[in-house]
Enzyme design. Structure first.
Site, short mmCIF file in Angstrom:
data_model
loop_
_atom_site.label_atom_id
_atom_site.label_comp_id
_atom_site.label_asym_id
_atom_site.label_seq_id
_atom_site.Cartn_x
_atom_site.Cartn_y
_atom_site.Cartn_z
N VAL A 111 31.53 12.29 46.24
CA VAL A 111 32.92 12.64 45.94
C VAL A 111 33.76 12.65 47.20
O VAL A 111 34.81 12.04 47.28
CB VAL A 111 32.98 14.00 45.22
CG1 VAL A 111 34.43 14.38 44.93
CG2 VAL A 111 32.18 13.96 43.93
N GLN A 136 33.54 13.67 51.80
CA GLN A 136 32.79 14.06 52.98
C GLN A 136 33.73 14.75 53.95
O GLN A 136 34.78 14.21 54.30
CB GLN A 136 32.12 12.86 53.66
CG GLN A 136 31.42 13.21 54.96
CD GLN A 136 30.67 12.03 55.56
OE1 GLN A 136 30.33 11.10 54.86
NE2 GLN A 136 30.43 12.09 56.86
N GLY A 137 33.34 15.95 54.37
CA GLY A 137 34.13 16.68 55.33
C GLY A 137 33.44 16.74 56.68
O GLY A 137 32.51 15.97 56.96
N ARG A 185 28.60 16.73 52.90
CA ARG A 185 28.95 15.74 51.89
C ARG A 185 28.84 16.39 50.51
O ARG A 185 27.95 17.19 50.27
CB ARG A 185 28.04 14.51 51.96
CG ARG A 185 28.06 13.78 53.29
CD ARG A 185 27.22 12.51 53.20
NE ARG A 185 27.11 11.84 54.47
CZ ARG A 185 26.10 12.01 55.33
NH1 ARG A 185 25.09 12.82 54.98
NH2 ARG A 185 26.07 11.38 56.47
N ASP A 213 37.75 30.51 54.68
CA ASP A 213 38.54 29.29 54.48
C ASP A 213 39.33 29.42 53.18
O ASP A 213 39.22 28.59 52.28
CB ASP A 213 37.63 28.06 54.45
CG ASP A 213 38.43 26.76 54.50
OD1 ASP A 213 39.61 26.80 54.90
OD2 ASP A 213 37.88 25.71 54.12
#
Length: 361
Positions: A147, A149-150, A154, A270
């Site tokens: 979907v 990837q940061g 992932r 966050d």
């Protein structure tokens, strides 16, 4: 050789570390009277220690010389020295135990040799099992849909045990030291799961944890189907006319959930409107918190105040002209939380620090 010691040069036929250690163990266990057979050369008649010096060409890389001394009458010290020797690898010089060692000590040495062989075998098997686990996980992830990837992980979507699942894989960072990267990744994975479980015990709606793979650092979570992010919901209501009044109940709901989360000493780390989901229909205000990747457990009002400050900056930057909504959120937070006083005070202090930083540049 100085010091009145016996020098023996042995020819080791072992091709690996385990065989060489076993040969040393056999030599140690045979130290009775004349332990080294015909290859020894006695210089003085009275010897207190026997030394074995290995040929350095047997190893491609020879570490700095170190000596392991077994000339002690304490069985515990002898076993400790043997453990250090087998754990650190081959030494360039070794003192064999004197013949005065009791039979009990020799039996303990033999037991330790068996234990060391079992430990090495277990270690080798653990390595093979880890490789197989990584291979299976990589094969399974290929069947899922990537979907996004940061910077940390992932995100995959698919099916796990017949259920809609989101898999969060924390990948390795090549720029970090491998040992440091492994420790940080494992700790953050465990901390994320710990925060999710603590929230669920408190009745806060978060995704269900199906499975945690600490070998590949993957978390298998519930996929919140038929949902939308709070960010998309607020944006859609802002663009429509005369619908901003519906945002007040949402802001109050967010404040209540954050108050319950902070009362459980869970700091999200966050908080953004993108990390909050609304199950459809959105009017039911069934809010779900997601992405606890930076979360941690803390009872400090400072950490909770910073958590709210992060949400405030993200909220106002993503949704302009919504200061009144965040004020409603803080009022709901204050009325719900039992520890809101110090947190709100710290939030004001953090705001002042942020303004000073922006003024300085």
């Amino acid at each position: 050789m100085s010091g009145g010691r016996l020098q023996v040069v042995e020819n080791l036929t072992g091709t690996n570390r385990l065989q060489r250690v076993e040969q040393h163990a056999q030599m140690w266990l045979q130290c009775k009277g004349n332990p080294c057979g015909q290859e020894q050369e006695v210089r003085p008649a009275t010897l207190s220690k026997y030394r074995v010096k290995k040929r350095k060409h047997l190893y491609s890389k020879v570490a700095a010389p170190r000596t392991v001394d077994y000339s002690t009458s304490s069985a515990e010290k002898a076993l400790t020295s043997l453990l250090e020797f087998t754990a650190q690898g081959p030494a360039t010089s070794v003192h064999l135990p004197p013949p005065s060692l009791s039979k009990e000590v020799l039996v303990q040495l033999e037991n330790h040799r068996i234990y060391y062989r079992t430990a090495v075998f277990t270690s080798l098997m653990a390595g093979e099992i880890e490789k197989c686990s990584l291979h299976r996980t990589a094969s399974f992830l290929k069947t899922l849909n990537l979907v996004k990837q940061g910077a940390e992980a992932r995100i995959y979507k698919g099916t796990f045990l017949g259920k809609a699942t989101v898999v969060k894989e924390r990948f390795t960072k090549a720029y970090r030291h491998p040992v440091l990267d492994e420790k940080l990744t494992h700790r953050r994975t465990a901390q994320e799961v710990r925060s999710l479980l603590r929230c669920r015990k408190a009745g806060i709606s978060v995704p269900v944890v199906y499975f945690v793979d600490y070998v590949s650092n993957c978390i298998y979570l519930e996929d919140i189907v038929q949902s939308t992010t709070v960010r998309d919901h607020v944006t859609s209501l802002q663009h429509s006319e005369n619908n901003t009044a519906k945002l007040y109940p949402l802001a109050e709901k967010i404040g209540q959930i954050l108050a319950r989360m902070h009362d459980e000493d869970v700091v999200h780390g966050d908080l953004t409107t993108s990390n909050m989901l609304l199950r459809l229909p959105a009017d039911d205000l069934d809010l779900v918190l997601i992405d606890f990747g930076l979360s941690f457990i803390s009872a400090l009002a400072e950490d909770k105040g910073v958590d709210l400050y992060v949400l405030e900056k993200a909220f106002l930057s993503t949704h302009p002209n919504t200061e009144y909504l965040f004020e409603a959120l803080l009022k709901s937070y204050t009325s719900t939380s039992k520890k809101s006083g110090p947190v709100i005070k710290k939030l004001d202090e953090v705001r002042l620090r942020g303004r000073k930083r922006s003024m300085v540049g």
